[in-house]
Scaffold this motif. Structure first.
Motif, PDB file in Angstrom:
ATOM      1  N   LEU A  82      68.174  62.843   9.768  1.00  0.00           N
ATOM      2  CA  LEU A  82      67.880  63.367  11.094  1.00  0.00           C
ATOM      3  C   LEU A  82      66.739  64.369  10.983  1.00  0.00           C
ATOM      4  O   LEU A  82      66.616  65.065   9.968  1.00  0.00           O
ATOM      5  CB  LEU A  82      69.106  64.064  11.694  1.00  0.00           C
ATOM      6  CG  LEU A  82      70.436  63.313  11.676  1.00  0.00           C
ATOM      7  CD1 LEU A  82      71.540  64.213  12.185  1.00  0.00           C
ATOM      8  CD2 LEU A  82      70.355  62.048  12.494  1.00  0.00           C
ATOM      9  N   MET A 144      75.510  65.280  13.982  1.00  0.00           N
ATOM     10  CA  MET A 144      74.535  64.571  14.816  1.00  0.00           C
ATOM     11  C   MET A 144      74.426  65.212  16.191  1.00  0.00           C
ATOM     12  O   MET A 144      73.324  65.411  16.720  1.00  0.00           O
ATOM     13  CB  MET A 144      74.932  63.100  14.961  1.00  0.00           C
ATOM     14  CG  MET A 144      74.650  62.244  13.758  1.00  0.00           C
ATOM     15  SD  MET A 144      75.032  60.506  14.097  1.00  0.00           S
ATOM     16  CE  MET A 144      74.239  59.724  12.698  1.00  0.00           C
ATOM     17  N   ASP A 145      75.568  65.529  16.770  1.00  0.00           N
ATOM     18  CA  ASP A 145      75.586  66.119  18.111  1.00  0.00           C
ATOM     19  C   ASP A 145      74.854  67.458  18.123  1.00  0.00           C
ATOM     20  O   ASP A 145      74.115  67.762  19.069  1.00  0.00           O
ATOM     21  CB  ASP A 145      77.035  66.290  18.563  1.00  0.00           C
ATOM     22  CG  ASP A 145      77.140  66.690  20.024  1.00  0.00           C
ATOM     23  OD1 ASP A 145      76.548  66.002  20.873  1.00  0.00           O
ATOM     24  OD2 ASP A 145      77.807  67.696  20.308  1.00  0.00           O
ATOM     25  N   VAL A 148      71.031  66.709  17.843  1.00  0.00           N
ATOM     26  CA  VAL A 148      70.490  66.074  19.058  1.00  0.00           C
ATOM     27  C   VAL A 148      70.472  67.051  20.228  1.00  0.00           C
ATOM     28  O   VAL A 148      69.529  67.055  21.033  1.00  0.00           O
ATOM     29  CB  VAL A 148      71.302  64.810  19.394  1.00  0.00           C
ATOM     30  CG1 VAL A 148      70.927  64.280  20.780  1.00  0.00           C
ATOM     31  CG2 VAL A 148      71.068  63.737  18.348  1.00  0.00           C
ATOM     32  N   ASP A 149      71.491  67.895  20.344  1.00  0.00           N
ATOM     33  CA  ASP A 149      71.520  68.855  21.444  1.00  0.00           C
ATOM     34  C   ASP A 149      70.349  69.825  21.378  1.00  0.00           C
ATOM     35  O   ASP A 149      69.912  70.352  22.414  1.00  0.00           O
ATOM     36  CB  ASP A 149      72.839  69.628  21.443  1.00  0.00           C
ATOM     37  CG  ASP A 149      73.983  68.824  22.035  1.00  0.00           C
ATOM     38  OD1 ASP A 149      73.715  67.761  22.619  1.00  0.00           O
ATOM     39  OD2 ASP A 149      75.152  69.252  21.908  1.00  0.00           O
ATOM     40  N   TYR A 151      67.406  68.981  20.782  1.00  0.00           N
ATOM     41  CA  TYR A 151      66.276  68.292  21.407  1.00  0.00           C
ATOM     42  C   TYR A 151      66.180  68.619  22.894  1.00  0.00           C
ATOM     43  O   TYR A 151      65.077  68.695  23.444  1.00  0.00           O
ATOM     44  CB  TYR A 151      66.394  66.771  21.226  1.00  0.00           C
ATOM     45  CG  TYR A 151      66.365  66.288  19.788  1.00  0.00           C
ATOM     46  CD1 TYR A 151      65.993  67.132  18.753  1.00  0.00           C
ATOM     47  CD2 TYR A 151      66.702  64.977  19.474  1.00  0.00           C
ATOM     48  CE1 TYR A 151      65.961  66.680  17.436  1.00  0.00           C
ATOM     49  CE2 TYR A 151      66.669  64.515  18.166  1.00  0.00           C
ATOM     50  CZ  TYR A 151      66.314  65.368  17.152  1.00  0.00           C
ATOM     51  OH  TYR A 151      66.266  64.916  15.857  1.00  0.00           O
ATOM     52  N   ALA A 197      63.569  61.247  18.048  1.00  0.00           N
ATOM     53  CA  ALA A 197      64.660  60.722  18.876  1.00  0.00           C
ATOM     54  C   ALA A 197      64.714  59.200  18.938  1.00  0.00           C
ATOM     55  O   ALA A 197      65.797  58.609  18.846  1.00  0.00           O
ATOM     56  CB  ALA A 197      64.548  61.296  20.288  1.00  0.00           C
ATOM     57  N   VAL A 226      76.651  60.537  21.788  1.00  0.00           N
ATOM     58  CA  VAL A 226      75.390  60.961  21.162  1.00  0.00           C
ATOM     59  C   VAL A 226      74.261  60.014  21.578  1.00  0.00           C
ATOM     60  O   VAL A 226      73.139  60.455  21.861  1.00  0.00           O
ATOM     61  CB  VAL A 226      75.527  60.992  19.631  1.00  0.00           C
ATOM     62  CG1 VAL A 226      74.191  61.333  18.971  1.00  0.00           C
ATOM     63  CG2 VAL A 226      76.569  62.011  19.214  1.00  0.00           C
ATOM     64  N   TYR A 227      74.553  58.718  21.618  1.00  0.00           N
ATOM     65  CA  TYR A 227      73.557  57.735  22.047  1.00  0.00           C
ATOM     66  C   TYR A 227      73.093  58.019  23.477  1.00  0.00           C
ATOM     67  O   TYR A 227      71.888  57.967  23.768  1.00  0.00           O
ATOM     68  CB  TYR A 227      74.137  56.333  21.944  1.00  0.00           C
ATOM     69  CG  TYR A 227      73.184  55.241  22.348  1.00  0.00           C
ATOM     70  CD1 TYR A 227      72.344  54.636  21.416  1.00  0.00           C
ATOM     71  CD2 TYR A 227      73.119  54.797  23.666  1.00  0.00           C
ATOM     72  CE1 TYR A 227      71.462  53.631  21.780  1.00  0.00           C
ATOM     73  CE2 TYR A 227      72.243  53.802  24.040  1.00  0.00           C
ATOM     74  CZ  TYR A 227      71.417  53.214  23.091  1.00  0.00           C
ATOM     75  OH  TYR A 227      70.536  52.219  23.473  1.00  0.00           O
ATOM     76  N   HIS A 229      73.079  60.888  25.011  1.00  0.00           N
ATOM     77  CA  HIS A 229      72.228  62.076  24.975  1.00  0.00           C
ATOM     78  C   HIS A 229      70.818  61.725  24.520  1.00  0.00           C
ATOM     79  O   HIS A 229      69.831  62.179  25.109  1.00  0.00           O
ATOM     80  CB  HIS A 229      72.829  63.116  24.039  1.00  0.00           C
ATOM     81  CG  HIS A 229      74.064  63.765  24.566  1.00  0.00           C
ATOM     82  ND1 HIS A 229      74.759  64.743  23.876  1.00  0.00           N
ATOM     83  CD2 HIS A 229      74.741  63.585  25.734  1.00  0.00           C
ATOM     84  CE1 HIS A 229      75.798  65.127  24.592  1.00  0.00           C
ATOM     85  NE2 HIS A 229      75.808  64.442  25.719  1.00  0.00           N
ATOM     86  N   LEU A 230      70.731  60.912  23.479  1.00  0.00           N
ATOM     87  CA  LEU A 230      69.409  60.511  22.978  1.00  0.00           C
ATOM     88  C   LEU A 230      68.640  59.718  24.028  1.00  0.00           C
ATOM     89  O   LEU A 230      67.435  59.889  24.192  1.00  0.00           O
ATOM     90  CB  LEU A 230      69.563  59.671  21.707  1.00  0.00           C
ATOM     91  CG  LEU A 230      69.728  60.431  20.394  1.00  0.00           C
ATOM     92  CD1 LEU A 230      70.080  59.457  19.275  1.00  0.00           C
ATOM     93  CD2 LEU A 230      68.467  61.200  20.051  1.00  0.00           C
TER      94      LEU A 230
END
Length: 323
Positions: A82, A144-145, A148-149, A151, A197, A226-227, A229-230
């Motif tokens: 990541l 991962m969360d 990604v958050d 971002y 992303a 998570v997907y 969110h991305l």
């Protein structure tokens, strides 16, 4: 550098471990070990490879770094990369990298070139034993969360930068060159976020759809979150990029308008000078036979003609906005 090393069982932490004790707890089927490293040395990675039985190709990728975001399977182990994004006080985007090794009873995260820590992720996981009892699959989701958050915050700040530039586009003290430079700098940041992303979309899709890796079984709805969110982040980036392209076009159009206005002013002043120059040039010719040479009021009439014509031209140019 070792940040944390702990063993968990049935959703609860049972001990902080020295590295030498990892193999003892990994051998227990109902336990899992969570290790966090920062800027790991080759020796530390080699030690973890021995303790967890990591695949040599995955360890090589973690050692070299600068990998594209991805999720790869090596037998029963997952290897994830990541990009950890952060923005400093000056607004510069910093790109770190997080390599995560996930097995049935272990999680190893290796953080490189990143100030973002995961102590809050560990604390969150320990506060939710009903989820932590899912083991390494939940820890992978939580990491991962958290990445990604981040971002969302980056994209929000980039949107604010674009709004600030747009407000300056039409200001009286507008610097077109500075606006163009800032817009292209913003474009580079958006490309960086997109590179972090977009590759994860396809990678994470394999964790909840189709043949799900064994460590992710039972956690599909969390990976789908998570997907989602991305997907929102990617759409936001595309929206900002479209607005950015429009802002660049507006800025270039403003430059063209400014250049056109200058050209019009120069042409208008040239015309104002051309009329008296033409009249003076005609009557400055030294020909013997010219009708007006003997006219007693020729000089004042010539001057008056120059003034009247220039005033008429000035009024006309002022009316059409050239002056």
């Amino acid at each position: 550098m070792l940040i944390n090393c702990a063993a968990y069982q049935a959703g609860s932490k049972i001990a902080d471990l020295p590295v030498e004790a990892i193999s003892e707890y990994v051998s227990h089927p109902d336990c899992f070990v969570w290790v966090a490293l920062k800027d790991a040395t080759p020796e530390e990675l080699q030690e973890m490879q021995v303790e967890f039985g990591l695949h040599e190709l995955a360890v090589e990728d973690a050692r070299k770094g600068h990998q594209r975001p991805k999720v790869e399977e090596y037998g029963n182990m997952l290897f994830c990369v990541l990009h950890a994004l952060d923005m400093d006080e000056a607004g510069e985007l910093e790109v770190g990298e997080v390599a995560i090794f996930v097995g049935a009873n272990f999680v190893l995260s290796v953080r490189n070139r990143s100030r973002i820590g995961f102590l809050n992720v560990r604390a969150r996981a320990e506060r939710e034993p009903h989820l932590l009892q899912h083991g390494s699959g939940f820890v992978l989701y939580a990491l991962m969360d958290a990445v990604v958050d981040r971002y969302f915050e980056i994209v929000h700040r980039l949107e604010g930068e674009l709004e600030g530039i747009e407000e300056r586009l039409f200001s009286a003290n507008n610097s077109a060159r500075l606006n163009i430079e800032e817009l292209y700098a913003l474009k580079r940041k958006l490309v960086t976020v997109s590179h972090a992303a977009v590759p994860l979309l396809e990678a994470i899709a394999h964790l909840y759809g189709g043949r799900v890796p064994g460590v992710c079984v039972g956690m599909q709805e969390y990976y789908r979150d998570v997907y989602d969110h991305l997907e929102r982040i990617v759409k936001s980036v595309e929206s900002v990029r479209e607005m950015l392209a429009a802002a660049i076009q507006v800025s270039l159009a403003m430059i063209s308008l400014d250049e056109s206005a200058v050209s019009k002013k120069l042409a208008a002043y040239a015309a104002l000078f051309a009329v008296p120059t033409m009249i003076a040039g005609v009557y400055g010719m030294n020909f013997e036979h010219m009708p007006e040479l003997k006219f007693a009021y020729g000089y004042p009439v010539a001057l008056l003609s120059m003034v009247v014509l220039d005033v008429a031209l000035w009024w006309k140019f002022k009316r059409v906005g050239w002056l």
